[in-house]
Design a protein around this motif. Structure first.
Motif, PDB file in Angstrom:
ATOM      1  N   GLU A   1       0.826  -1.211   0.000  1.00 41.54           N
ATOM      2  CA  GLU A   1       0.000   0.000   0.000  1.00 41.54           C
ATOM      3  C   GLU A   1       0.854   1.252   0.000  1.00 41.54           C
ATOM      4  O   GLU A   1       0.504   2.249  -0.650  1.00 41.54           O
ATOM      5  N   GLU A   2       1.984   1.214   0.689  1.00 44.04           N
ATOM      6  CA  GLU A   2       2.840   2.397   0.780  1.00 44.04           C
ATOM      7  C   GLU A   2       3.638   2.649  -0.499  1.00 44.04           C
ATOM      8  O   GLU A   2       4.323   3.661  -0.611  1.00 44.04           O
ATOM      9  N   ILE A   3       3.545   1.735  -1.454  1.00 44.81           N
ATOM     10  CA  ILE A   3       4.158   1.972  -2.768  1.00 44.81           C
ATOM     11  C   ILE A   3       3.081   1.857  -3.852  1.00 44.81           C
ATOM     12  O   ILE A   3       3.299   1.307  -4.935  1.00 44.81           O
ATOM     13  N   ALA A   4       1.895   2.396  -3.511  1.00 45.57           N
ATOM     14  CA  ALA A   4       0.776   2.566  -4.454  1.00 45.57           C
ATOM     15  C   ALA A   4       0.107   1.262  -4.876  1.00 45.57           C
ATOM     16  O   ALA A   4      -0.549   1.209  -5.912  1.00 45.57           O
ATOM     17  N   SER A   5       0.248   0.210  -4.068  1.00 49.03           N
ATOM     18  CA  SER A   5      -0.472  -1.057  -4.331  1.00 49.03           C
ATOM     19  C   SER A   5      -0.290  -1.513  -5.779  1.00 49.03           C
ATOM     20  O   SER A   5      -1.235  -1.963  -6.432  1.00 49.03           O
ATOM     21  N   LYS A   6       0.937  -1.419  -6.264  1.00 48.88           N
ATOM     22  CA  LYS A   6       1.122  -1.563  -7.708  1.00 48.88           C
ATOM     23  C   LYS A   6       0.811  -2.952  -8.255  1.00 48.88           C
ATOM     24  O   LYS A   6       0.534  -3.093  -9.446  1.00 48.88           O
ATOM     25  N   HIS A   7       0.837  -3.991  -7.424  1.00 51.33           N
ATOM     26  CA  HIS A   7       0.509  -5.328  -7.911  1.00 51.33           C
ATOM     27  C   HIS A   7      -0.878  -5.802  -7.475  1.00 51.33           C
ATOM     28  O   HIS A   7      -1.318  -6.875  -7.895  1.00 51.33           O
ATOM     29  N   LEU A   8      -1.565  -5.026  -6.646  1.00 51.75           N
ATOM     30  CA  LEU A   8      -2.826  -5.500  -6.097  1.00 51.75           C
ATOM     31  C   LEU A   8      -3.990  -5.488  -7.091  1.00 51.75           C
ATOM     32  O   LEU A   8      -4.827  -6.401  -7.062  1.00 51.75           O
ATOM     33  N   PRO A   9      -4.125  -4.478  -7.969  1.00 48.04           N
ATOM     34  CA  PRO A   9      -5.252  -4.539  -8.916  1.00 48.04           C
ATOM     35  C   PRO A   9      -5.286  -5.839  -9.725  1.00 48.04           C
ATOM     36  O   PRO A   9      -6.347  -6.462  -9.865  1.00 48.04           O
ATOM     37  N   ALA A  10      -4.142  -6.263 -10.234  1.00 44.06           N
ATOM     38  CA  ALA A  10      -4.089  -7.516 -10.992  1.00 44.06           C
ATOM     39  C   ALA A  10      -4.406  -8.704 -10.096  1.00 44.06           C
ATOM     40  O   ALA A  10      -5.070  -9.668 -10.522  1.00 44.06           O
ATOM     41  N   PHE A  11      -3.951  -8.660  -8.849  1.00 45.73           N
ATOM     42  CA  PHE A  11      -4.233  -9.727  -7.887  1.00 45.73           C
ATOM     43  C   PHE A  11      -5.734  -9.837  -7.634  1.00 45.73           C
ATOM     44  O   PHE A  11      -6.296 -10.945  -7.591  1.00 45.73           O
ATOM     45  N   ILE A  12      -6.394  -8.697  -7.460  1.00 49.32           N
ATOM     46  CA  ILE A  12      -7.841  -8.700  -7.204  1.00 49.32           C
ATOM     47  C   ILE A  12      -8.595  -9.268  -8.402  1.00 49.32           C
ATOM     48  O   ILE A  12      -9.525 -10.068  -8.247  1.00 49.32           O
TER      49      ILE A  12
ATOM     50  N   PRO B   1      -6.420   4.953  -5.196  1.00 49.79           N
ATOM     51  CA  PRO B   1      -7.052   4.211  -6.291  1.00 49.79           C
ATOM     52  C   PRO B   1      -7.457   2.786  -5.958  1.00 49.79           C
ATOM     53  O   PRO B   1      -8.449   2.282  -6.497  1.00 49.79           O
ATOM     54  N   ILE B   2      -6.729   2.105  -5.059  1.00 49.12           N
ATOM     55  CA  ILE B   2      -7.035   0.700  -4.795  1.00 49.12           C
ATOM     56  C   ILE B   2      -8.409   0.535  -4.159  1.00 49.12           C
ATOM     57  O   ILE B   2      -9.068  -0.510  -4.337  1.00 49.12           O
ATOM     58  N   ILE B   3      -8.893   1.532  -3.444  1.00 43.92           N
ATOM     59  CA  ILE B   3     -10.220   1.427  -2.833  1.00 43.92           C
ATOM     60  C   ILE B   3     -11.287   1.360  -3.916  1.00 43.92           C
ATOM     61  O   ILE B   3     -12.221   0.537  -3.850  1.00 43.92           O
ATOM     62  N   GLU B   4     -11.151   2.197  -4.923  1.00 38.88           N
ATOM     63  CA  GLU B   4     -12.104   2.161  -6.031  1.00 38.88           C
ATOM     64  C   GLU B   4     -12.010   0.830  -6.764  1.00 38.88           C
ATOM     65  O   GLU B   4     -13.042   0.265  -7.175  1.00 38.88           O
ATOM     66  N   VAL B   5     -10.803   0.296  -6.925  1.00 44.88           N
ATOM     67  CA  VAL B   5     -10.629  -0.987  -7.606  1.00 44.88           C
ATOM     68  C   VAL B   5     -11.347  -2.093  -6.847  1.00 44.88           C
ATOM     69  O   VAL B   5     -12.075  -2.908  -7.438  1.00 44.88           O
ATOM     70  N   LEU B   6     -11.172  -2.136  -5.534  1.00 46.26           N
ATOM     71  CA  LEU B   6     -11.836  -3.152  -4.723  1.00 46.26           C
ATOM     72  C   LEU B   6     -13.349  -3.084  -4.889  1.00 46.26           C
ATOM     73  O   LEU B   6     -14.011  -4.103  -5.136  1.00 46.26           O
ATOM     74  N   GLY B   7     -13.910  -1.892  -4.750  1.00 41.91           N
ATOM     75  CA  GLY B   7     -15.352  -1.748  -4.844  1.00 41.91           C
ATOM     76  C   GLY B   7     -15.886  -2.094  -6.215  1.00 41.91           C
ATOM     77  O   GLY B   7     -16.942  -2.734  -6.347  1.00 41.91           O
ATOM     78  N   ARG B   8     -15.169  -1.686  -7.260  1.00 36.44           N
ATOM     79  CA  ARG B   8     -15.642  -1.910  -8.634  1.00 36.44           C
ATOM     80  C   ARG B   8     -15.514  -3.370  -9.046  1.00 36.44           C
ATOM     81  O   ARG B   8     -16.466  -3.961  -9.565  1.00 36.44           O
TER      82      ARG B   8
END
Length: 463
Positions: free
Chosen positions: A155-166, A403-410
């Motif tokens: 999260e402290e480096i902009a969650s750069k791999h999490l959108p693809a993970f989700i 941005p990751i919060i919007e990704v999770l919800g969407r």
């Protein structure tokens, strides 16, 4: 059930705080390569804590080249909602070390505040949820809702791999609602529900003229100056009333309700004090809106830098062959970054700038986020806050972007509740970060009450 849970949390508070200290001693700094082993160790610690609490299917899941995500669940409440708890175990670097009054990774309690890097952002708030699960399972043997955990390390480096993970693990992460505690209350003892974050569209405009810089005495007045063209273009982006003058810019903006605007009055800063603190002669922005509304709930187009020509000492009398500007647009629901950049590009092409070519390079994207305050999960959260703190929370929005919060919800098609227990002034990202321990008690009690209230909500079929 609820009273026995709250009693258990109070009885075991000191043990839980000692466990939090263990968590905080791990220097899980995601931004620095030297801490990669610490990141792995911290993920293992989180996994062990989840297992100890009674959660199942605990899994340290790899990301595509990044730090792992820790997953766990408890899914034995048939007919009840499923809640996904999101948080992060990584922390910011501790620098500058000389400004810390105590070692950043050696937790110390002073004046009922726990000092350590990550204490409020976000290890302290993550552990609240784990201990609430543990309390329910040890006292009642069950939870009022189904629960999943998704605790990331970037999260402290902009969650750069999490959108693809989700996207990849969408089915496993699927939930009726998402909750996280990585935000702040209005002040100590005064709860707040943040329900909106702005999005982001960032781009660079480059204006090219002749094939090289030109002598201003030989060519000035006869060849277009890219800086002249750029400044004319930039001045066309706003009208005299502070509104963005790009056609279509406001088309998707959701109007603020009277209830929202009334609630903002409870949290809005004194505008005279803002002006004085900033040492400016006056504030300026879109007319008809307060400073708080302008900076949290209205879209903006800000020119963040301009460059062109000779920047050294003295004057070099040339017509530069290139000028550029960087622009950041903060967006609100339901604007979309691509559409906004399309509109800006159309605005540029509608202008007449003979003798130059203009290009727009799209660089930053982030959708805005909002959960309506009358959403049932938001009402349940507000009621839980009121039961713990004795007052209804204020509703806030942030001018920033996560941005990751919007990704999770969407992606998961679920409402997101930002249920923070941090307090302004706790120095997150700064030396002497700390967490008020009275919010350990208030946080666990509020989360327990929230899950109890959520169990009564019926969620329909998702489409």
């Amino acid at each position: 059930m609820l009273e026995s849970v709250l009693t258990h949390l109070q009885a075991h508070k000191q043990t839980h705080i000692e466990e939090l200290k263990q968590f905080l001693r791990i220097p899980s700094v995601s931004a620095l390569a030297q801490h990669v082993p610490d990141m792995a160790r911290c993920a293992e610690w989180v996994a062990a804590s989840l297992r100890e609490a009674g959660l199942e299917h605990v899994d340290i899941m790899p990301t595509d080249g990044g730090h792992p995500v820790v997953y766990a669940d408890w899914l034995h409440a048939p007919g009840k909602p499923t809640v996904l708890v999101y948080g992060h175990y990584d922390v910011q670097p501790a620098d500058p070390l000389e400004l810390w009054e105590t070692p950043p990774f050696d937790p110390v309690i002073k004046d009922n505040k726990l000092y350590a890097r990550g204490s409020t952002d976000d290890k302290g708030q993550v552990l609240l949820y784990i201990k609430v699960v543990e309390a329910f399972l040890k006292t009642a043997g069950s939870l009022p809702v189904n629960v999943k955990f998704c605790i990331e390390g970037e999260e402290e480096i902009a969650s750069k791999h999490l959108p693809a993970f989700i996207e990849k693990h969408q089915e496993r992460l699927q939930a009726d609602t998402i909750v996280l505690s990585d935000t702040q209350m209005q002040s100590l003892g005064k709860p707040a529900l943040m329900y909106g974050l702005r999005g982001l569209a960032g781009f660079e405009i480059t204006v090219d003229g002749a094939n090289s810089d030109l002598h201003s005495g030989l060519f000035g007045g006869a060849v277009q100056n890219p800086i002249h063209a750029l400044t004319k273009l930039l001045s066309s982006f706003h009208d005299e009333e502070g509104r963005v003058a790009v056609k279509g810019f406001y088309d998707r903006v959701l109007a603020l309700s009277d209830k929202e605007r009334e609630s903002f009055k409870q949290v809005a800063p004194d505008e005279n004090k803002v002006r004085t603190d900033l040492q400016v002669s006056g504030l300026y922005g879109e007319q008809g809106y307060s400073f708080y509304e302008q900076t949290t709930s209205r879209p903006t187009l800000e020119i963040t830098s301009v460059s062109g020509g000779f920047q050294g000492e003295g004057i070099k009398p040339i017509i530069p062959n290139r000028a550029s500007a960087k622009i950041a647009c903060r967006l609100v629901a339901a604007q979309q970054p691509e559409e906004i950049m399309d509109a800006v590009e159309a605005h540029i092409h509608a202008q007449s700038f003979p003798g130059v070519t203009i290009q727009l390079d799209r660089q930053l994207y982030g959708n805005p986020f909002i959960t309506p305050i009358d959403e049932p999960v938001m009402v349940a959260a507000a009621e839980a806050y009121e039961a713990t703190f004795g007052e209804w929370p204020v509703y806030t929005r942030s001018g920033g972007s996560i941005p990751i919060i919007e990704v999770l919800g969407r992606v998961l098609n679920a409402p997101v509740v930002l249920m923070g227990f941090g307090v302004p002034g706790e120095n997150l990202h700064a030396p002497n970060e700390h967490f008020h321990l009275e919010n350990w008690d208030n946080g666990t009690a509020t989360i327990a009450r929230y899950w109890d209230k959520l169990s009564a909500i019926s969620f329909g079929e998702k489409v």
